[in-house]
Design an enzyme around this catalytic site. Sequence first.
Site, PDB file in Angstrom:
ATOM      1  N   ASP A  94     -22.765 -51.403 103.235  1.00 47.35           N
ATOM      2  CA  ASP A  94     -22.526 -50.506 102.095  1.00 47.35           C
ATOM      3  C   ASP A  94     -23.341 -51.010 100.921  1.00 47.35           C
ATOM      4  OD1 ASP A  94     -21.609 -48.636 100.355  1.00 47.35           O
ATOM      5  OD2 ASP A  94     -19.568 -49.437 100.206  1.00 47.35           O
ATOM      6  N   SER A  95     -24.645 -50.814 101.014  1.00 44.05           N
ATOM      7  CA  SER A  95     -25.560 -51.358 100.015  1.00 44.05           C
ATOM      8  C   SER A  95     -25.846 -50.324  98.942  1.00 44.05           C
ATOM      9  CB  SER A  95     -26.866 -51.732 100.709  1.00 44.05           C
ATOM     10  OG  SER A  95     -27.332 -50.630 101.466  1.00 44.05           O
TER      11      SER A  95
HETATM   12  N1  AG3 Z   1     -23.679 -47.277  98.113  1.00 48.14           N
HETATM   13  C1  AG3 Z   1     -24.747 -46.312  98.125  1.00 48.14           C
HETATM   14  C2  AG3 Z   1     -25.173 -45.953  96.765  1.00 48.14           C
HETATM   15  C3  AG3 Z   1     -26.491 -45.326  96.694  1.00 48.14           C
HETATM   16  C4  AG3 Z   1     -26.601 -44.579  95.420  1.00 48.14           C
HETATM   17  N2  AG3 Z   1     -27.923 -44.362  94.984  1.00 48.14           N
HETATM   18  C5  AG3 Z   1     -28.232 -43.778  93.838  1.00 48.14           C
HETATM   19  N3  AG3 Z   1     -27.332 -43.289  93.061  1.00 48.14           N
HETATM   20  N4  AG3 Z   1     -29.502 -43.683  93.484  1.00 48.14           N
HETATM   21  C6  AG3 Z   1     -22.550 -46.881  97.374  1.00 48.14           C
HETATM   22  C7  AG3 Z   1     -21.535 -47.901  97.241  1.00 48.14           C
HETATM   23  C8  AG3 Z   1     -20.211 -47.255  97.267  1.00 48.14           C
HETATM   24  N5  AG3 Z   1     -19.283 -48.027  97.979  1.00 48.14           N
END
Ligand code: AG3
Length: 272
Positions: free
Chosen positions: A155-156
């Site tokens: 979950d990056s």
């Molecule tokens: N992880 C993916 C977030 C990606 C968002 N990218 C962006 N807004 N440009 C989310 C973490 C949530 N647990």
Amino acid sequence: MKTIEIREFHTPSSGIFFRAGRRLLSERTPFQKIEVYETDSYGRVLFLDGLVQTTEKDEFFYHEMLVHPAMMAHPRPENVLIIGGGDGGALREVLRYPVKSAVLVEIDGRVIEVCRRWFPGLAKSFEDPRAEITVEDGNRYIRETGRRFDVIAVDSSDPVGPSAILHQRSFFAALKRCLRPGGLIVAQAGSPLFHLDPLRKKRRFLKQLFKRALYYYGPAPTYPGGLWGYAFLSDGLDPLQTRRRRPPKKLKYYNIDVHRAAFAAPEFLKER
Ligand code: AG3
């Protein structure tokens, strides 16, 4: 009433904005800038380094689609690892299953504390006795741990800042060694609309590392492009093999039909 306008640019000329009634928190940690805003339309919104990570209103799309396809594809997921995910949303979804342990490795302890305070709907998962929270660099953890897992969820954030390494070949090669036999990995893989080139490149090395490297897709209203990609990686398990097992109750998006449909390649993404 005074309002604040906050935006994330998805391209130099487009993006998303929120009108926020209140800034609840803004702080710099050794890793990144964390901000939390209260908005009318999406509830509380968490930003890391100016990028929307989660909102109270739409987080379920992403967290359910990151976690359930893997948990449902695996016949008996007992030990689960989450890399990143300091808001607790992915952990909450994992804990809907009768797992023995769910280890969450988040590099920035402040994200966990901030979400405990401002996103109780996500972070309540931290109180579950099966949850083991480790504040450590996920890339280091997977190279040093002797533990092995049935399901690993990455979950990056975007491939910039502290998350950059979590999108690279060497990370996935090391992660593969943390799988128990029959285990599988899922990883958020970006926007098919805006990040298609990195997605393609990643797919190439993932296909070299795993027998099965599939992409699936789901809605993400507040992320770039609104449609999000996920990688499903295994050396055997077929995510489309139907299982009798029912998904957990009270989900908001995921079900078996959604699962099947998510693995269908949209026309614009079909490989030439
Ligand atoms: N992880 C993916 C977030 C990606 C968002 N990218 C962006 N807004 N440009 C989310 C973490 C949530 N647990």
